[in-house]
Design an enzyme around this catalytic site. Structure first.
Site, PDB file in Angstrom:
ATOM      1  N   HIS A 172      22.325  -7.610   4.002  1.00 53.19           N
ATOM      2  CA  HIS A 172      21.632  -6.351   3.733  1.00 53.19           C
ATOM      3  C   HIS A 172      20.346  -6.590   2.885  1.00 53.19           C
ATOM      4  O   HIS A 172      20.575  -7.224   1.657  1.00 53.19           O
ATOM      5  CB  HIS A 172      22.597  -5.386   3.045  1.00 53.19           C
ATOM      6  CG  HIS A 172      23.451  -4.652   4.373  1.00 53.19           C
ATOM      7  ND1 HIS A 172      24.488  -5.499   4.709  1.00 53.19           N
ATOM      8  CD2 HIS A 172      23.507  -3.719   4.899  1.00 53.19           C
ATOM      9  CE1 HIS A 172      25.047  -4.613   5.736  1.00 53.19           C
ATOM     10  NE2 HIS A 172      24.499  -3.555   5.830  1.00 53.19           N
ATOM     11  N   LYS A 600      23.993   9.180   4.086  1.00 52.47           N
ATOM     12  CA  LYS A 600      22.668   9.773   4.568  1.00 52.47           C
ATOM     13  C   LYS A 600      22.730  10.907   5.430  1.00 52.47           C
ATOM     14  O   LYS A 600      21.784  11.868   5.426  1.00 52.47           O
ATOM     15  CB  LYS A 600      21.838   8.519   5.295  1.00 52.47           C
ATOM     16  CG  LYS A 600      20.414   8.872   5.622  1.00 52.47           C
ATOM     17  CD  LYS A 600      19.349   7.780   5.924  1.00 52.47           C
ATOM     18  CE  LYS A 600      19.962   7.140   7.232  1.00 52.47           C
ATOM     19  NZ  LYS A 600      19.265   7.943   8.445  1.00 52.47           N
TER      20      LYS A 600
END
Length: 964
Positions: A172, A600
């Protein structure tokens, strides 16, 4: 010259000592370490760039410190005037200097943590409350379980033997520091630690100080900016460097400490070498979710490279074992094997440095290990040839093809030593080696494959349309399951070479063919991201069969969005009710839950609660069907993506959801924080092992029914508030893009994958990492706290008694306490005044009231959070963390202002500033400013602006100790 004379400026050293709280404990050397590194750096800065530039750095620091002390906006204005008057070259040097100082502050902190840890162990002090948020020691946990919780030593031993923690390293894009700098930082850390050793001589001290200055200067003179984006192979090599540097040696060292801790509670038996206590996996080169750069060639190369590295490490150690096992006594089995090998030996092995002649039969262990060495050499060379050319002239039967072949002669040596009375020798380097082989195997790490569920749907839709039986994509879930199970129960091939293939379809099928081609121990799980239904899992099972994967990978659904988490247990229950599937999984299932996208999608509060409930429900379903369920936690480094102290995160999970089996991602900058140094690696392995054991043997309390009811009620409010702003407020997308460096994130080149899943689109298509990153940079942290305030205010306004219930939940329920404490920590890192400055400089006038509304929400949430926790001030219960954050604030503020003004100059071509003469002696008037962009010749902006911006991003990330 700087605008104020040097005499009027306090030194950074003095400012530090005035700013930070008093000594937190007798073990507190943080300010001392920090000041030493800064003194050395400022001397270097003056030597390289002159006294005027050093004065400017000190002036910026003083203004930042004055602002942080009183939050006087005038100080920000003064600081802004200093920074905007810098020419491009000076801006780069100032940004680089403050970024470097923050990296040095991090190193001082790491050395301080290690020092405190050593002092604590020397005292035998396992009950230091100040360490509660960061430490979890294996011996401390054993003593707690046996002494306080009355577990028997044998119960602890049995639980440990059956426990597995699988740490999954991912690429990531959150590691903003280059590997070149990470290595230099490691050497600085070593020098600092050695300088404060008690037995150091004056000559040693002088030489270490010189080495320290050399490394600080080398780090400062190294370009911090990646000039090209890393490839997936680059990411894999970077990840593997941690195995080579720390993890490889750290695992046997840690397991030896486990043996010692067991002995101290009365277990006179070592942990079996093949106990799967710690395992490692990777996504580097296997994670295809939204990353078109991860191709079948990448996956193949990554697997072969890892196998070659493993063989090389084993090979490098086998001669050490040959030196150690020089004895002649052995049991009959080993003597017979050695004699057979000696008779079949046909040549001297002249390509070896040691033991290059035929080993005599009077050294039977060396004969056995010599054969192991031969096969390791051939294994390495065959893999090297396969990697370079795709073929090899070394026959496969001359190499090790599976780990059982490799372990067998080593086990033979171990048994023989024990039977001949040489157990102490067997339990030395040979046991360590056996544990390494058992942990890392021939593949070093197992590679997970991750792909979006829609991509599998594309393949199956192409197949059904080619077969002229309809469109799989348009079928209902029931119709899909019926067809998939029918095909899984049959034997006919579904497609041939005439299947029409788009690039995306070919990628899915080619990946599965690579899995079929390579050794099965190269791979771990097949992760389906954005999973929603049972057909997502059955689809991958069918595709594996069609692509002739002989040992199919276990298929792991990843539930990420709020709605998917809510329906996860129903989807898994349906899978478990299918006879074919139950036979396939053999009583074991793995499910992954995603912290990033759920946060999110719904905000941190609602996501955290839904993740908690989803795990409870999944475990309940698994128990009903007699299935052993392993939860795989997709946690990021930031709180907004599920991050936080390791052992607290584990101990706050619902009861019975770990049960001695845990997988968790270790992402980006967290890899460096966890494995960057030997002591960090050791500490990481301790924390995961100890917390997993404690959770299994002493589960946390379950929430009371009234707590659940309240959480369910306020989670709805939190989600509504979050979505009303992030997804429904028409001004938000534009405001977010203007008020943060969201659009500029991709320029950092810190990952191989794009920042958006789709090139167009708003917040929905933006990946979770840049989403968190953008708000972290401005120190507003909106994705973390948005929704909390509305939820708490609703509950308290509805009934003031709910405040008392919140206090009860905070004091008695680990999950709730950890959730609140982590958000409190984020508020301690936040600064709405800085966010307001970004608005003032970057946001259009019609959006300014919206920004003010959000900051009002921030302050209200902060106040409510303190009420819930029963605190007067942020972090009042953690003086160490409070001290560390205060040390960083003044550096970060300077970088924030430099970033905001640089963004202004980049985005507004009509924004002009008056530049003063160049002050750094590195660039004289005879040299044009154009030389400053030689490292960045393709920048579309004015000289120096892009580099300054990227340096501020990296510095702020270093200061806040996370990116996204």
């Amino acid at each position: 010259m700087a605008t104020r004379s040097l005499e009027k400026l306090a030194s950074i050293d003095a400012q530090l000592r005035a700013l930070v709280p008093g000594k937190v404990s007798e073990d507190d050397k943080l300010v001392e370490y920090d000041a030493l590194l800064l003194d050395r750096f400022l001397d270097i800065l003056q030597d390289l760039h002159g006294e005027d530039l050093k004065e400017t750095v000190q002036e910026c620091y003083e203004l930042s410190a004055e602002y942080e002390g009183k939050h006087d906006p005038k100080k920000l204005e003064e600081l802004g005037n200093v920074l905007t008057s810098l020419d491009p070259g000076d801006s780069i040097v100032i940004a680089k200097a403050f970024s470097h100082m923050l990296n040095l502050a991090n190193l001082a902190e790491e050395v301080q943590i290690a020092y405190r840890r050593r002092q604590k162990l020397k005292r035998g002090d396992f009950a230091d409350e100040n360490n509660a948020t960061t430490e979890s020691d294996i011996e401390e946990t054993f003593k707690k379980l046996v002494g306080d919780l009355k577990k028997s030593p044998q119960e602890v031993f049995d639980a440990l033997k059956n426990q597995t923690v699988d740490l999954v390293l991912t690429a990531h894009p959150t590691q903003s520091v280059r590997r070149s700098l990470l290595q230099k930082h490691g050497r600085i850390r070593d020098c600092l630690a050695q300088l404060y050793a008690k037995d150091i001589t004056p000559d040693d001290k002088q030489e270490l100080d010189e080495a320290l200055q050399r490394e600080i200067q080398a780090a400062f003179r190294t370009d911090e900016i990646r000039r090209t984006a890393p490839t997936p192979q680059d990411e894999m090599r970077a990840g593997m460097s941690y195995f080579h540097e720390t993890i490889w040696k750290g695992v046997p060292k840690f397991l030896r400490r486990v043996d010692t801790a067991l002995k101290n509670i009365g277990i006179n038996e070592r942990l079996p070498y093949n106990a799967p206590l710690i395992q490692f996996s990777s996504w580097m080169g296997g994670d295809r979710d939204g990353n078109p750069r991860v191709t079948l060639e990448v996956t193949r190369d990554v697997c072969l490279l890892a196998r070659m590295m493993a063989a090389n490490l084993y090979y490098s150690q086998i001669e050490e074992l040959m030196f150690e096992l020089s004895m002649w006594r052995c049991n009959d089995d080993l003597r017979i094997r050695a004699a057979e090998l000696y008779r079949s030996s046909r040549r001297d092995t002249k390509h070896y440095i040691e033991f290059w002649k035929t080993i005599p039969p009077s050294e039977p262990y060396r004969v056995i290990l010599g054969d192991v060495r031969d096969k390791l050499y051939q294994t390495r060379e065959r893999t090297r040839q396969m990697l370079a050319h795709g073929i090899s002239d070394i026959p496969e039967d001359a190499t090790y093809n599976n780990v059982e072949q490799f372990l067998e002669p080593l086990e033979l040596c171990y048994r023989s030593l024990c039977e001949c009375g040489d157990r102490p020798i067997a339990d030395g380097s040979l046991l360590d080696f056996l544990r390494q082989v058992s942990t890392f195997g021939l593949s070093f790490v197992r590679l997970d494959i991750r792909q979006e569920s829609d991509r599998h749907t594309d393949v199956l839709d192409a197949i059904t349309q080619h077969l002229e039986i309809g469109s799989y994509r348009e079928w209902s879930e029931e119709r899909r399951q019926e067809w998939l199970l029918s095909e899984l129960s049959g034997k006919r091939p579904l497609f041939g070479p005439d299947l029409p293939r788009t690039e995306e379809i070919a990628d899915v099928l080619d990946t599965l063919h690579v899995i079929a081609e390579l050794p099965s121990d190269c791979f771990g799980a097949y992760i389906i991201s954005m999973a929603t239904a049972p057909s997502d899992v059955l689809a991958v099972e069918l595709l594996q069969r069609e692509c002739h994967v002989k040992q199919p990978l276990r298929v792991v659904p990843l539930f990420e969005k709020l709605d998917d988490l809510e329906s996860a247990s129903a989807a898994v229950a349906r899978l478990f009710s299918i006879e074919w599937y139950r036979n396939r999984i053999n009583g074991k299932q793995e499910v992954m839950v995603g912290y990033s996208d759920s946060g999110k999608d719904a905000g941190r509060f609602s996501a955290a609660w839904q993740l908690y409930k989803a795990q409870e429900e999944l475990i309940k379903v698994a128990k009903e069907h007699g299935v052993k369920l392993t939860m795989f936690h997709g946690r990021g480094g930031t709180v907004g993506r599920g991050g936080g102290p390791t052992h607290l995160a584990i101990l706050s999970q619902p009861p019975d959801t770990i049960q001695g089996s845990l997988r968790v991602t270790v992402q980006g900058e967290v890899i460096e924080q966890s494995f960057g140094e030997e002591h960090l690696c050791f500490r990481t392995l301790q924390r995961f092992t100890a917390a997993t054991l404690e959770h299994g043997m002493h589960p946390p309390v379950s929430p009371k029914p009234e707590w659940r009811a309240l959480m369910d009620e306020i989670a709805v409010i939190a989600t509504e508030k979050y979505r009303s702003i992030v997804f429904k407020e028409p001004r938000f997308v534009e405001y977010s893009a203007l008020a943060t460096p969201e659009l500029e994130y991709g320029r950092m080149n810190i990952g191989s994958r794009p920042s958006k899943r789709k090139p167009s689109g708003g917040i929905e298509s933006l990946r979770a990492i840049p989403w968190i990153f953008a708000w972290t940079q401005t120190r507003f942290h909106l994705p973390v706290w948005l929704g909390f305030g509305a939820a708490f205010k609703y509950a308290i306004d509805k009934d003031i008694k709910n405040l008392r219930m919140f206090h009860e939940m905070y004091n008695e329920w680990p999950f709730f306490r950890v959730t609140i404490d982590l958000v409190e920590m984020v508020f301690a890192k936040g600064n709405p005044g800085i966010a307001a400055l970004y608005d003032k400089l970057l946001v259009s006038e019609d959006l300014l009231p919206f920004g003010e509304l959000l900051r009002s929400n921030y302050e209200e949430t902060r106040s409510l959070l303190l009420q819930i926790a029963g605190h007067k001030d942020l972090l009042e219960g953690d003086p160490y963390l409070k001290q560390r954050l205060r040390l960083r604030d003044s550096y970060i503020t300077t970088l924030n202002l430099l970033q905001a003004y640089t963004l202004k100059r980049i985005r507004d071509p009509n924004y002009h500033v008056t530049l003063r003469p160049h002050i750094s002696k590195d660039y004289m008037e005879s040299k044009s400013a154009a030389e400053l962009v030689q490292l960045n010749p393709t920048s579309e902006y004015a000289p120096g602006l892009e580099d300054t911006l990227i340096l501020t991003m990296k510095g702020i990330a270093a200061g806040l100790q996370n990116t996204g």
